[in-house]
Design a protein around this motif. Structure first.
Motif, PDB file in Angstrom:
ATOM      1  N   SER A  44       8.026  -9.134  -2.120  1.00 12.10           N
ATOM      2  CA  SER A  44       7.812  -8.700  -0.749  1.00 12.10           C
ATOM      3  C   SER A  44       7.198  -7.310  -0.746  1.00 12.10           C
ATOM      4  N   PHE A  45       6.385  -7.029   0.271  1.00  7.16           N
ATOM      5  CA  PHE A  45       5.763  -5.721   0.357  1.00  7.16           C
ATOM      6  C   PHE A  45       6.567  -4.771   1.240  1.00  7.16           C
ATOM      7  N   ALA A  46       7.793  -5.107   1.563  1.00  4.81           N
ATOM      8  CA  ALA A  46       8.628  -4.167   2.305  1.00  4.81           C
ATOM      9  C   ALA A  46       8.802  -2.910   1.465  1.00  4.81           C
ATOM     10  N   GLN A  47       8.559  -1.738   2.063  1.00  5.03           N
ATOM     11  CA  GLN A  47       8.623  -0.492   1.328  1.00  5.03           C
ATOM     12  C   GLN A  47       9.810   0.325   1.806  1.00  5.03           C
ATOM     13  N   ALA A  48      10.195   1.290   0.977  1.00  7.50           N
ATOM     14  CA  ALA A  48      11.312   2.156   1.328  1.00  7.50           C
ATOM     15  C   ALA A  48      11.036   2.821   2.678  1.00  7.50           C
ATOM     16  N   GLN A  49      12.041   2.857   3.526  1.00  3.96           N
ATOM     17  CA  GLN A  49      11.855   3.394   4.862  1.00  3.96           C
ATOM     18  C   GLN A  49      12.771   4.581   5.111  1.00  3.96           C
ATOM     19  N   GLY A  50      13.038   5.355   4.059  1.00  6.73           N
ATOM     20  CA  GLY A  50      13.841   6.553   4.203  1.00  6.73           C
ATOM     21  C   GLY A  50      12.991   7.707   4.684  1.00  6.73           C
ATOM     22  N   VAL A  51      13.614   8.862   4.855  1.00  8.29           N
ATOM     23  CA  VAL A  51      12.899  10.042   5.334  1.00  8.29           C
ATOM     24  C   VAL A  51      12.835  11.117   4.271  1.00  8.29           C
ATOM     25  N   ASP A  52      13.085  10.737   3.005  1.00  6.87           N
ATOM     26  CA  ASP A  52      13.031  11.723   1.920  1.00  6.87           C
ATOM     27  C   ASP A  52      11.702  11.685   1.188  1.00  6.87           C
ATOM     28  N   GLU A  53      10.756  10.867   1.671  1.00  9.97           N
ATOM     29  CA  GLU A  53       9.417  10.802   1.108  1.00  9.97           C
ATOM     30  C   GLU A  53       8.399  10.901   2.233  1.00  9.97           C
ATOM     31  N   PRO A  54       7.191  11.400   1.937  1.00  9.85           N
ATOM     32  CA  PRO A  54       6.178  11.484   2.990  1.00  9.85           C
ATOM     33  C   PRO A  54       5.904  10.111   3.607  1.00  9.85           C
ATOM     34  N   TRP A  55       5.830  10.115   4.905  1.00  8.59           N
ATOM     35  CA  TRP A  55       5.495   8.910   5.659  1.00  8.59           C
ATOM     36  C   TRP A  55       6.336   7.704   5.223  1.00  8.59           C
ATOM     37  N   PHE A  56       7.658   7.954   5.167  1.00  7.61           N
ATOM     38  CA  PHE A  56       8.636   6.894   4.901  1.00  7.61           C
ATOM     39  C   PHE A  56       8.411   6.204   3.558  1.00  7.61           C
ATOM     40  N   GLY A  57       7.674   6.823   2.661  1.00  6.47           N
ATOM     41  CA  GLY A  57       7.401   6.215   1.358  1.00  6.47           C
ATOM     42  C   GLY A  57       6.302   5.171   1.397  1.00  6.47           C
ATOM     43  N   ILE A  58       5.586   5.080   2.508  1.00  5.54           N
ATOM     44  CA  ILE A  58       4.510   4.089   2.655  1.00  5.54           C
ATOM     45  C   ILE A  58       3.270   4.570   1.900  1.00  5.54           C
ATOM     46  N   SER A  59       2.618   3.665   1.187  1.00  6.97           N
ATOM     47  CA  SER A  59       1.382   4.015   0.478  1.00  6.97           C
ATOM     48  C   SER A  59       0.332   4.481   1.473  1.00  6.97           C
ATOM     49  N   LEU A  60      -0.330   5.591   1.164  1.00  6.18           N
ATOM     50  CA  LEU A  60      -1.356   6.115   2.055  1.00  6.18           C
ATOM     51  C   LEU A  60      -2.608   5.258   1.967  1.00  6.18           C
ATOM     52  N   PRO A  61      -3.372   5.177   3.042  1.00  7.11           N
ATOM     53  CA  PRO A  61      -4.586   4.346   3.017  1.00  7.11           C
ATOM     54  C   PRO A  61      -5.649   4.972   2.129  1.00  7.11           C
ATOM     55  N   PRO A  62      -6.524   4.160   1.542  1.00  3.20           N
ATOM     56  CA  PRO A  62      -7.579   4.699   0.680  1.00  3.20           C
ATOM     57  C   PRO A  62      -8.676   5.370   1.492  1.00  3.20           C
ATOM     58  N   ALA A  63      -9.427   6.223   0.827  1.00  4.45           N
ATOM     59  CA  ALA A  63     -10.586   6.840   1.458  1.00  4.45           C
ATOM     60  C   ALA A  63     -11.671   5.797   1.655  1.00  4.45           C
ATOM     61  N   LEU A  64     -12.514   6.003   2.646  1.00  8.88           N
ATOM     62  CA  LEU A  64     -13.675   5.140   2.835  1.00  8.88           C
ATOM     63  C   LEU A  64     -14.742   5.516   1.816  1.00  8.88           C
ATOM     64  N   THR A  65     -15.258   4.524   1.120  1.00  5.56           N
ATOM     65  CA  THR A  65     -16.299   4.741   0.117  1.00  5.56           C
ATOM     66  C   THR A  65     -17.587   4.095   0.595  1.00  5.56           C
ATOM     67  N   PRO A  66     -18.579   4.897   1.007  1.00  3.78           N
ATOM     68  CA  PRO A  66     -19.838   4.311   1.494  1.00  3.78           C
ATOM     69  C   PRO A  66     -20.526   3.464   0.428  1.00  3.78           C
ATOM     70  N   HIS A  67     -21.247   2.450   0.866  1.00  4.63           N
ATOM     71  CA  HIS A  67     -22.093   1.600   0.027  1.00  4.63           C
ATOM     72  C   HIS A  67     -21.282   0.794  -1.002  1.00  4.63           C
ATOM     73  N   SER A  68     -20.020   0.532  -0.729  1.00  2.88           N
ATOM     74  CA  SER A  68     -19.209  -0.251  -1.668  1.00  2.88           C
ATOM     75  C   SER A  68     -18.672  -1.488  -0.974  1.00  2.88           C
ATOM     76  N   THR A  69     -18.479  -2.544  -1.752  1.00  2.54           N
ATOM     77  CA  THR A  69     -18.005  -3.795  -1.175  1.00  2.54           C
ATOM     78  C   THR A  69     -16.495  -3.756  -0.964  1.00  2.54           C
ATOM     79  N   PRO A  70     -16.013  -4.263   0.161  1.00  2.00           N
ATOM     80  CA  PRO A  70     -14.582  -4.301   0.424  1.00  2.00           C
ATOM     81  C   PRO A  70     -13.921  -5.583  -0.077  1.00  2.00           C
ATOM     82  N   ILE A  71     -14.666  -6.459  -0.737  1.00  2.00           N
ATOM     83  CA  ILE A  71     -14.097  -7.734  -1.166  1.00  2.00           C
ATOM     84  C   ILE A  71     -14.064  -7.821  -2.690  1.00  2.00           C
ATOM     85  N   ALA A  72     -13.216  -8.682  -3.209  1.00  2.00           N
ATOM     86  CA  ALA A  72     -13.072  -8.880  -4.648  1.00  2.00           C
ATOM     87  C   ALA A  72     -14.154  -9.837  -5.150  1.00  2.00           C
ATOM     88  N   LEU A  73     -14.930  -9.369  -6.114  1.00  2.00           N
ATOM     89  CA  LEU A  73     -16.007 -10.168  -6.679  1.00  2.00           C
ATOM     90  C   LEU A  73     -15.934 -10.125  -8.199  1.00  2.00           C
TER      91      LEU A  73
END
Length: 535
Positions: A31-60
């Motif tokens: 399961s992708f349920a993540q820790a939801q405590g307050v002792d980590e930044p943003w409840f321990g949720i993985s931060l979103p990736p940066a946008l990378t211009p000219h790159s494919t968003p799909i797995a090839l």
């Protein structure tokens, strides 16, 4: 968590464009349920990736599209080969990428081949040169002006920032959601807005009867059925309703592949922004964790926007005429050159096919009885600069005697669907199979003769046309209705339409060849008919 990591090798072959993309495939055994405590930044949720211009968003990987079928009598048609079309597509996309480097649109967040700007004009001039180099003597570069009173709104710089605070976890700093896209014609007085956030789900009446959006930034959730064109009829009225109910702005969380920028929707009634898939996924998890911890009411966003409305612009069409051997009537083939972002599939692939047809039919042995008119259109993305409408207006000699008008638009993007594996942040990835996305065929006069040619083409070349009939004439077709002639449109509706993820790697090179060979076949069959034969 167990994951499989692999890195694609850099290569180019006749199957597809590929690049040095690192793919992370996580087996869906947990399961992708993540820790939801307050002792980590943003409840321990993985931060979103940066946008990378000219790159494919799909797995090839190297399991690419099936090779194009080449009938025995077409082996000499090398100008229709996928590798040759791929060279043109690379050059077309490069015009877009140069637009980002030069910041011609006011910054580097939005780029493309934009009519009214150097990127659009340079693409048209280059395409005209290719047609001249193919031996076509009658190539017309035709300049036209923006319609009086029209304004072309463009966002120059913008930001969607989720404001941090210790109540969301120790060390929770501001998060800039980099996939954000400001939508036309948004305006923020003073250029900035800070307000609480409210989540409204799909923004339905049943949901909004329980939610007070007044003085807040309303966030609605959109799950596209294909590309976002299909969501306009519901998402835009929903956004307008939120503004009417007192929301200060609207954020559209869009379930799109990866974390790409999505330029679709307009006229939302107030400040409006789209978010890409992984930014939206992050925000959903933050909302749920904040609600569980009792801190949702503290969530705030800061929106920033600088924009400009452009008037008095001009643009170019290129119109090439290959004279017929014995007929005064014309067959018109159109492909628009303008694009948002890299625009490999809208409409780099269609333009590449049109150039291949120019090289093919300019050879004396392939000349048609009818005049063949090839229009490299300024397109329909820039307000007040409609390429097809001006092509009809400026070339009455060609369109008054037109047998039909064929619009090539979005024709070779790979077929993309949700994968069985995930990014590290838990967001489901997308992948491509060995085919092209389905191509809708619109025939405005519902000719059974034309419909039968598409059936034959599928049997011969394997082009992935949908089985149901349609009178659709979207995109460029609207401008060509002024000619009063039958319009045939081929158009895919894949999820990367109008996104920063529509890059070279998602285009099927064999798919472009399939389409080029089908088009040559189609035009030769049409050439045996007259007006009564296609109605």
């Amino acid at each position: 968590m167990k994951s499989i990591y692999f890195k694609e090798t850099l290569f180019r072959n006749s199957l597809s464009f590929t690049g040095g993309l690192i793919l992370i495939l996580s087996l869906p055994v947990y399961s992708f349920a993540q820790a939801q405590g307050v002792d980590e930044p943003w409840f321990g949720i993985s931060l979103p990736p940066a946008l990378t211009p000219h790159s494919t968003p799909i797995a090839l990987n190297d399991l690419g599209p099936a090779l194009a079928v080449v009938p025995e009598n077409e082996e000499s048609f090398i100008e229709l080969a996928g590798d040759r079309l791929a060279l043109d597509l690379e050059r077309i996309v490069d015009f877009s990428r140069q637009s980002r480097v030069s910041k011609e649109l006011g910054g580097d967040q939005l780029w493309g081949r934009v009519s009214g700007f150097p990127s659009g004009e340079n693409t048209i001039k280059w395409a005209a040169e290719q047609l001249q180099n193919a031996g076509i003597e009658d190539v017309r570069l035709q300049r036209f002006a923006q319609v009086d009173g029209a304004e072309f709104w463009l966002a120059e710089q913008w930001e969607v920032r989720l404001l941090g605070g210790s109540q969301f976890g120790t060390g929770s700093q501001d998060i800039v959601l980099q996939s954000s896209m400001a939508l036309a014609p948004s305006s923020i007085p003073g250029g900035q807005l800070i307000a609480p956030v409210v989540y409204v789900g799909k923004g339905s009446q049943a949901e909004l009867m329980h939610i007070d959006v007044r003085g807040k930034i309303a966030v609605q959730h959109i799950t596209p059925q294909a590309h976002l064109v299909f969501e306009r009829a519901s998402a835009v009225p929903s956004a307008r309703r939120l503004i009417e109910l007192g929301a200060l702005a609207v954020i559209n969380m869009v379930d799109q592949p990866g974390n790409e920028r999505v330029r679709d929707f307009s006229n939302c009634g107030g400040p409006c922004f789209n978010l890409g898939g992984q930014d939206s996924w992050f925000l959903q998890q933050v909302f749920n964790s904040a609600a569980e911890q009792g801190s949702f009411a503290d969530l705030q966003m800061k929106l920033s926007l600088q924009s400009q409305s452009h008037t008095n612009l001009t643009a170019l069409n290129a119109v090439a005429v290959i004279p017929g051997d014995s007929m005064n009537e014309s067959i018109v083939v159109n492909a628009h050159a303008d694009a948002w972002f890299d625009g490999a599939g809208d409409n780099g692939d269609g333009l590449s096919v049109l150039l291949a047809l120019g090289r093919h039919f300019s050879k004396p042995k392939n000349r048609l009885r009818h005049n063949l008119v090839l229009v490299v259109s300024a397109g329909h993305h820039s307000s007040g600069l409609n390429g097809p409408r001006n092509a009809v207006r400026m070339n009455p000699d060609l369109f008054e005697n037109a047998l039909l008008i064929f619009n090539l638009e979005h024709v070779a993007q790979r077929n993309i669907s949700r994968a069985r594996f995930f990014f590290e942040d838990g967001y489901r990835q997308y992948t491509a199979d060995a085919t092209e996305a389905p191509i809708v065929v619109g025939i405005t006069n519902e000719s059974t003769v034309l419909q039968d040619l598409f059936r034959q083409g599928t049997a011969i070349y394997g082009t992935n046309f949908v089985s149901s009939s349609s009178t659709m004439a979207s995109g460029e077709g609207g401008g060509y209705r002024d000619a009063g002639k039958p319009i045939v449109t081929t158009m895919q509706a894949p999820p990367l339409y109008h996104t920063s993820g529509e890059v070279l790697e998602v285009i099927s090179v064999p798919g472009m060849e399939r389409m080029a060979r089908f088009m040559a076949f189609f035009l030769k069959q049409i050439d045996t008919l007259d007006e009564s034969g296609i109605n």
